[in-house]
Design an enzyme around this catalytic site. Structure first.
Site, PDB file in Angstrom:
ATOM      1  N   ASP A 136       0.845  -1.193   0.000  1.00  0.00           N
ATOM      2  CA  ASP A 136       0.000   0.000   0.000  1.00  0.00           C
ATOM      3  C   ASP A 136       0.878   1.240   0.000  1.00  0.00           C
ATOM      4  OD1 ASP A 136      -2.351   1.403  -0.059  1.00  0.00           O
ATOM      5  OD2 ASP A 136      -2.646   1.349   2.109  1.00  0.00           O
ATOM      6  N   TYR A 138       1.140   5.692  -0.529  1.00  0.00           N
ATOM      7  CA  TYR A 138       0.673   6.884   0.204  1.00  0.00           C
ATOM      8  C   TYR A 138       0.775   8.041  -0.784  1.00  0.00           C
ATOM      9  CZ  TYR A 138       0.540   9.620   4.675  1.00  0.00           C
ATOM     10  OH  TYR A 138       0.214  10.431   5.736  1.00  0.00           O
ATOM     11  N   HIS A 143      -3.867  13.954   0.941  1.00  0.00           N
ATOM     12  CA  HIS A 143      -4.061  13.078   2.104  1.00  0.00           C
ATOM     13  C   HIS A 143      -2.852  13.182   3.034  1.00  0.00           C
ATOM     14  CE1 HIS A 143      -5.081   9.556   4.504  1.00  0.00           C
ATOM     15  NE2 HIS A 143      -3.922   9.005   4.198  1.00  0.00           N
ATOM     16  N   ARG A 152       1.751  17.097  12.910  1.00  0.00           N
ATOM     17  CA  ARG A 152       2.873  18.048  12.890  1.00  0.00           C
ATOM     18  C   ARG A 152       2.420  19.322  12.186  1.00  0.00           C
ATOM     19  NH1 ARG A 152       4.428  13.263  10.822  1.00  0.00           N
ATOM     20  NH2 ARG A 152       4.094  14.121   8.750  1.00  0.00           N
ATOM     21  N   GLU A 208     -10.443   3.622   4.015  1.00  0.00           N
ATOM     22  CA  GLU A 208      -9.619   4.455   3.137  1.00  0.00           C
ATOM     23  C   GLU A 208      -9.996   4.128   1.702  1.00  0.00           C
ATOM     24  OE1 GLU A 208      -5.455   3.880   4.184  1.00  0.00           O
ATOM     25  OE2 GLU A 208      -5.612   5.421   5.744  1.00  0.00           O
ATOM     26  N   GLU A 210      -9.252   3.811  -1.953  1.00  0.00           N
ATOM     27  CA  GLU A 210      -8.007   3.691  -2.714  1.00  0.00           C
ATOM     28  C   GLU A 210      -8.255   3.047  -4.076  1.00  0.00           C
ATOM     29  OE1 GLU A 210      -4.742   2.086  -0.529  1.00  0.00           O
ATOM     30  OE2 GLU A 210      -5.356   3.037   1.352  1.00  0.00           O
ATOM     31  N   ASP A 242      -8.948   0.140   2.365  1.00  0.00           N
ATOM     32  CA  ASP A 242      -7.918  -0.210   3.348  1.00  0.00           C
ATOM     33  C   ASP A 242      -8.449   0.162   4.738  1.00  0.00           C
ATOM     34  OD1 ASP A 242      -5.550  -0.721   4.684  1.00  0.00           O
ATOM     35  OD2 ASP A 242      -4.628   1.178   4.121  1.00  0.00           O
ATOM     36  N   ARG A 246      -7.785   3.704  13.699  1.00  0.00           N
ATOM     37  CA  ARG A 246      -6.914   4.860  13.960  1.00  0.00           C
ATOM     38  C   ARG A 246      -6.356   4.890  15.368  1.00  0.00           C
ATOM     39  NH1 ARG A 246      -5.734   5.846   8.835  1.00  0.00           N
ATOM     40  NH2 ARG A 246      -7.557   6.449   7.599  1.00  0.00           N
ATOM     41  N   GLN A 249      -3.560   2.442  15.410  1.00  0.00           N
ATOM     42  CA  GLN A 249      -2.493   2.996  14.571  1.00  0.00           C
ATOM     43  C   GLN A 249      -1.681   4.060  15.315  1.00  0.00           C
ATOM     44  OE1 GLN A 249      -4.034   4.624  10.901  1.00  0.00           O
ATOM     45  NE2 GLN A 249      -2.021   5.006  10.015  1.00  0.00           N
ATOM     46  N   TYR A 253       2.289   2.921  15.522  1.00  0.00           N
ATOM     47  CA  TYR A 253       2.929   3.138  14.214  1.00  0.00           C
ATOM     48  C   TYR A 253       4.391   3.568  14.255  1.00  0.00           C
ATOM     49  CZ  TYR A 253       2.904   8.305  13.904  1.00  0.00           C
ATOM     50  OH  TYR A 253       3.149   9.630  14.076  1.00  0.00           O
ATOM     51  N   LYS A 262      -4.090  -2.117  10.442  1.00  0.00           N
ATOM     52  CA  LYS A 262      -4.501  -2.252   9.043  1.00  0.00           C
ATOM     53  C   LYS A 262      -4.673  -3.696   8.595  1.00  0.00           C
ATOM     54  CE  LYS A 262      -3.229   2.146   7.521  1.00  0.00           C
ATOM     55  NZ  LYS A 262      -4.053   2.965   6.628  1.00  0.00           N
ATOM     56  N   THR A 266      -8.776  -5.963   4.355  1.00  0.00           N
ATOM     57  CA  THR A 266      -8.748  -5.055   3.211  1.00  0.00           C
ATOM     58  C   THR A 266      -9.786  -5.580   2.235  1.00  0.00           C
ATOM     59  OG1 THR A 266      -6.368  -4.755   3.515  1.00  0.00           O
ATOM     60  CG2 THR A 266      -7.276  -4.038   1.405  1.00  0.00           C
ATOM     61  N   THR A 369      -4.854   6.349   0.333  1.00  0.00           N
ATOM     62  CA  THR A 369      -6.107   7.112   0.311  1.00  0.00           C
ATOM     63  C   THR A 369      -6.068   8.179  -0.773  1.00  0.00           C
ATOM     64  OG1 THR A 369      -6.201   6.828   2.689  1.00  0.00           O
ATOM     65  CG2 THR A 369      -7.667   8.485   1.735  1.00  0.00           C
ATOM     66  N   GLU A 383      -9.739  12.285   7.892  1.00  0.00           N
ATOM     67  CA  GLU A 383      -9.655  13.621   7.309  1.00  0.00           C
ATOM     68  C   GLU A 383     -11.000  14.347   7.347  1.00  0.00           C
ATOM     69  OE1 GLU A 383      -7.236  13.938   3.454  1.00  0.00           O
ATOM     70  OE2 GLU A 383      -7.495  11.785   3.717  1.00  0.00           O
TER      71      GLU A 383
HETATM   72 MN    MN Z   1      -3.984   2.883   2.989  1.00  0.00          MN
END
Ligand code: MN
Length: 435
Positions: A136, A138, A143, A152, A208, A210, A242, A246, A249, A253, A262, A266, A369, A383
């Site tokens: 997968d 990104y 996104h 951040r 997600e 995708e 996906d 959260r 995660q 992560y 994850k 899927t 995503t 999001e």
């Molecule tokens: Mn994904």
């Protein structure tokens, strides 16, 4: 790349009436492959046309016999066996199918082919390939920027983003086909920063939206794939959800990336829409902002810059249990488009093999995503609700921060362009069951 030819002719009609409906995903210009089993019968491969699935097992015996099509390359009664995959062969098969289903096809062919047709409610789909590996990416900069800015705010996009297509190795064993229920996973939750983590059902369950693609022909270990040849290795595309927890995660992560957040599930749509069918819907590679670096040479070539993108509209809908009981239609959550991906499918594939990693027939590679610039183009709830801080209002007054038990997520994909026939990718749906 793939030429536009007579199989894309927008005036072409089929003797299968439902394939001529302007809203169908599966007109004769599409012809996506799938694998399925009729009730109490064994698994076979086929092609979608209008409201029907035409059965290869039957077609190969009665209709394609004697034609130039190497149908013996399909492992009958099993999954697609495309280990001898060659793009020319696939195109030859698609061309033969196009001739069989044309309105002006030979009467005997029509008569013969009409016996090998299944209605979608008479069959159950299964994954089109035995998927060995799943990766997968990104690839949506929107996104990545949105998610980055939650964690951040001053430095949302990491310095590597515009150079490296970022990805992680996913889990192939838990890939399921559209319509399979998804059980809410358990996992470690550390939302209370002052206490040790607790092991509970995931609270912030998300989807997600995708785009995925299947590797048709792999590469030998140690032999990278040139960007100019990338698409010869791609069989076609599908929709991918996906599913992501959260809360799991956020705690797990760092430093190695997603894991149990994850790999519990899927979902993929059952149809593989070939690269040839998508030929009218190609777009230039992402137009980078003034001052952005150009892709490094191994990810850059004239054809990829000119046609490397794909204009596929993606839609996500939700239907809660309450909505279902009240007969309220699924509610549209977002619309986005794969032409907004910063890295395109050729670049993903080439980058993946650039260190000599051997890709194999049936590998699934997903985009990450797909989000656009605008608020209603965000491809996941993380999001859309900004980490749950801005809940969504549903038409019946319900609110959602993340997915609740009984919620069904429905994804759709389609291509439209002036002067061409609309084609679709079908649906990718899944309902959440309690933990
Ligand atoms: Mn994904």
């Amino acid at each position: 790349m793939y030429e536009i030819n007579e199989t894309h002719d927008p005036n072409l009609k089929s003797w299968v009436e439902s394939a001529n409906d302007p809203n169908t995903d599966f007109p004769i210009q599409n012809l996506p492959f799938c694998v399925f089993a009729p009730l109490n019968e064994r698994i076979r491969a086929g092609v979608a046309i209008g409201d029907f699935i035409a059965d290869f097992e039957w077609l190969t015996e009665e209709v394609l016999e004697g034609s130039a099509v190497p149908y013996f390359e399909f492992n009958r009664g099993e999954r697609f066996d495309l280990s001898n995959f060659r793009i020319e062969r696939l195109m030859a098969l698609r061309y033969e199918l196009h001739k069989i289903f044309r309105e002006d096809a030979d009467l005997t062919v029509k008569e013969l082919a009409s016996h090998g047709m299944w209605k979608r409610d008479e069959i159950a789909f299964t994954s089109p390939y035995f998927i060995h590996d799943y990766t997968d990416f990104y690839c949506s900069i929107y996104h990545a920027t949105n998610v980055g800015s939650m964690f951040r705010p001053d430095n949302p996009l990491m310095p590597n983003y515009k150079y490296v297509p970022i990805g992680y190795h996913g889990r192939a064993s838990s890939i399921v086909v559209s319509g399979t229920d998804i059980k809410r996973p358990h996992g470690q939750n550390r939302s209370d920063q002052d206490a040790p983590p607790v092991f509970i059902p995931a609270k912030n369950l998300d989807y997600e939206m995708e785009l995925g693609f299947f590797v048709g022909k792999g590469n030998e270990m140690g032999e990278p794939i040139n960007i100019a040849d990338a698409e010869k290795h791609i069989f076609g595309v599908c929709l991918v959800n996906d599913w992501s927890a959260r809360d799991i995660q956020a705690w797990e992560y760092q430093p190695l990336g997603p894991f149990l957040a994850k790999n519990f599930a899927t979902t993929i749509s059952p149809y593989v829409v070939t690269m040839e069918a998508l030929a009218p819907f190609r777009t230039p590679a992402f137009e980078r902002e003034e001052g952005d670096p150009q892709p490094l040479d191994y990810l850059n070539d004239a054809a990829n810059q000119k046609y490397g993108g794909l204009d596929i509209n993606l839609e996500v809908y939700i239907q809660t249990e309450k909505m279902r009981n009240e007969n309220i239609e699924p509610h549209l959550l977002s619309r986005s488009n794969t032409k907004d991906l910063y890295w395109n499918i050729g670049q993903m594939l080439t980058h993946h093999a650039s260190n000599g990693c051997n890709l194999q027939t049936g590998d699934l590679i997903a985009s990450g995503t797909v989000s656009g610039k605008e608020k209603d183009e965000r491809g996941c709830l993380l999001e859309l609700t900004w980490r749950g801080t801005e809940p969504l209002e549903l038409p019946n007054g319900e609110q959602r921060r993340f997915l609740e038990d009984g919620d069904e997520v429905i994804m759709k994909g389609f291509c439209e362009r002036e002067g061409f026939r609309r084609i679709g990718l079908g649906e990718c749906r899944g309902r959440i069951l309690p933990a």
